[in-house]
Design an enzyme around this catalytic site. Structure first.
Site, PDB file in Angstrom:
ATOM      1  N   CYS A   1     -26.203  -0.355  17.842  1.00 16.75           N
ATOM      2  CA  CYS A   1     -24.781  -0.077  17.595  1.00 16.75           C
ATOM      3  C   CYS A   1     -23.925  -0.496  18.785  1.00 16.75           C
ATOM      4  O   CYS A   1     -22.753  -0.843  18.623  1.00 16.75           O
ATOM      5  CB  CYS A   1     -24.559   1.411  17.333  1.00 16.75           C
ATOM      6  SG  CYS A   1     -24.948   1.950  15.664  1.00 16.75           S
TER       7      CYS A   1
ATOM      8  N   HIS B   1     -24.881   2.282   7.431  1.00 12.39           N
ATOM      9  CA  HIS B   1     -24.814   0.843   7.680  1.00 12.39           C
ATOM     10  C   HIS B   1     -26.195   0.244   7.467  1.00 12.39           C
ATOM     11  O   HIS B   1     -27.217   0.927   7.633  1.00 12.39           O
ATOM     12  CB  HIS B   1     -24.369   0.527   9.117  1.00 12.39           C
ATOM     13  CG  HIS B   1     -22.943   0.815   9.403  1.00 12.39           C
ATOM     14  ND1 HIS B   1     -22.527   1.426  10.580  1.00 12.39           N
ATOM     15  CD2 HIS B   1     -21.819   0.584   8.693  1.00 12.39           C
ATOM     16  CE1 HIS B   1     -21.209   1.553  10.566  1.00 12.39           C
ATOM     17  NE2 HIS B   1     -20.765   1.054   9.436  1.00 12.39           N
TER      18      HIS B   1
ATOM     19  N   GLU C   1     -17.349  -3.639   7.806  1.00 11.89           N
ATOM     20  CA  GLU C   1     -17.897  -2.893   8.936  1.00 11.89           C
ATOM     21  C   GLU C   1     -18.529  -3.794   9.994  1.00 11.89           C
ATOM     22  O   GLU C   1     -19.265  -3.349  10.855  1.00 11.89           O
ATOM     23  CB  GLU C   1     -18.919  -1.879   8.420  1.00 11.89           C
ATOM     24  CG  GLU C   1     -18.336  -0.851   7.465  1.00 11.89           C
ATOM     25  CD  GLU C   1     -17.533   0.241   8.157  1.00 11.89           C
ATOM     26  OE1 GLU C   1     -18.001   0.774   9.178  1.00 11.89           O
ATOM     27  OE2 GLU C   1     -16.439   0.557   7.668  1.00 11.89           O
TER      28      GLU C   1
END
Length: 444
Positions: free
Chosen positions: A368, A250, A174
């Site tokens: 993000c 995450h 990720e």
């Protein structure tokens, strides 16, 4: 020579919408089918990026990807003209159409893992695009991500680009959302902290029960090898499976680091004391481990406000600041904690709030939206200069958004052939603005 950390924010794409595609991401799921505003989303992101540039930070931008992704729809059996492909997909497989229309590449913390030249054996900045295999809508990004990164960081004398890892669950990767680089100074060799959710090839290893652990230890280890990192430069740490099951999909939803600061929630990790001791032993700096206790900020409040999906940056005067979404300001427990934090004598001295609610409603905060690249002035000069934000580019991109973006978009409108035309027209012009070459498949 001056060393610093640059932020490369993702430009929000024209198909920004709320389809609720990300299982395990509470905000994404809870806002499914809401009406989005792509124009407002893009402008919120640009304002945040420009504000950091105005603070003296090196700020770049990464282009969005082509959506709707007609090429993927054709690969899975839809045929005819582009309009017919969209119509058939909407009728026969609306969930697949929504996945192929996601603007999720805006969250460039998932675009790649980056290791700076100070850490790598060949003295180059290394990039590995994340394969994002856990989610269909994100798994179609890596190849284009690689082309965008190569168009942005093109000079092979300074930049080393790798292909994304094998597209298998054992190598679920990720990107930088599960990677934090800690160091005394940006130009000094640092410790790269890889946080994983599960050890995929070990059936007896701990993993979450309800939501997927998207990052594997196997992927983190592979990236470290590709980036030519020595063992003394790496620490591998497991995320607490219980917090993944509470919506912490995450690591950057529960922890964030910058230089010699790691800001984290009490429940973030397993084997916290042991791994922190390893970090301290490997880093040539006094670490500041700033723990936020549960009794002050619950996991629920941390996830709802994205307290840890903030950016911690070092300002030109040497002080650190938190770049937080206004959602933190609006959450009583989180706001109270942040007011206290700046009085505790840590390197974090101030908090700056930004409205990024269009992104927040889809499950992504300020952190993000950015990919961090530590570099020096020579390496910065080798970057595609048309991707670095200044007053002229900020003005031009706002005009570009005004020209091409809608101010209202629903999931049902994703099948509109005109949206595809609008998106391609916008991206074609963007490649000229940012000098990106032929990064998109529709270009001839």
């Amino acid at each position: 020579m001056k060393h610093f950390e640059a932020n490369f924010d993702g430009l929000v794409g024209p198909t920004h919408n709320y389809a609720g595609l990300s299982f395990g991401n509470v905000a994404s799921f809870s806002n499914a089918e809401s009406v989005s505003n792509p124009k407002a989303a893009a402008k919120q992101g640009l304002r945040k990026a420009k504000a950091l540039a105005d603070l003296g930070m090196t700020q770049g931008l990464l282009a969005p990807q082509e959506r709707p992704d007609v090429h993927t729809l054709r690969r899975i059996g839809f045929s005819g003209t582009d309009a017919e492909v969209l119509q058939k997909a909407a009728q026969d497989a609306p969930a697949l159409l929504q996945a192929c229309c996601s603007a999720s590449s805006m969250w460039t913390a998932n675009a790649a893992t980056v290791s700076p030249s100070a850490d790598t054996r060949d003295g180059k900045i290394h990039f590995t695009p994340a394969n994002l295999v856990d989610k269909l809508h994100r798994s179609i990004e890596p190849s284009t991500t690689g082309r965008i990164l190569q168009a942005t960081f093109a000079d092979p004398k300074f930049f080393h680009h790798h292909s994304h890892l094998p597209e298998h669950a054992s190598f679920g990767d990720e990107g930088a959302a599960n990677h934090t680089r800690l160091c005394a100074e940006y130009g000094h060799a640092g410790v790269e902290l890889f946080v994983y959710g599960q050890e995929a090839t070990n059936p007896s290893a701990l993993k979450p029960k309800n939501f997927p652990a998207r990052q594997t230890k196997e992927a983190s280890s592979a990236v470290a090898r590709l980036h030519q990192l020595d063992d003394e430069s790496c620490v591998f740490m497991q995320q607490n499976p219980d917090v993944i099951d509470q919506g912490v999909f995450h690591n950057d939803v529960i922890a964030v680091g910058n230089q010699n600061v790691l800001f984290y929630h009490e429940q973030a990790f397993l084997e916290t004391d042991t791994k922190f001791a390893e970090i301290q032993a490997k880093i040539n700096a006094e670490m500041h481990f700033i723990e936020v206790p549960t009794h002050k900020v619950s996991i629920q409040d941390a996830v709802a406000s994205y307290l840890f999906n903030t950016q911690v940056i070092t300002l030109p005067n040497g002080e650190m600041a938190i770049i937080a979404p206004t959602n933190c300001q609006e959450n009583q427990a989180v706001s109270r904690y942040l007011e206290e934090l700046v009085t505790l004598g840590t390197p974090i001295k101030q908090v700056k709030y930004f409205d990024v609610k269009q992104s927040m409603q889809n499950g992504g905060g300020p952190a993000c939206l950015r990919l961090r690249v530590a570099m020096n002035e020579i390496e910065k000069a080798a970057v595609n200069q048309n991707t670095l934000l200044d007053d002229a580019l900020f003005t031009r991109l706002n005009q570009w958004v005004d020209k091409h973006y809608r101010d209202r978009l629903t999931a049902k409108e994703l099948a509109d052939p005109q949206l595809l035309i609008e998106s391609r027209t916008a991206l074609d012009e963007l490649t000229q603005i940012m000098h990106l070459g032929s990064v998109y498949q529709f270009q001839r």
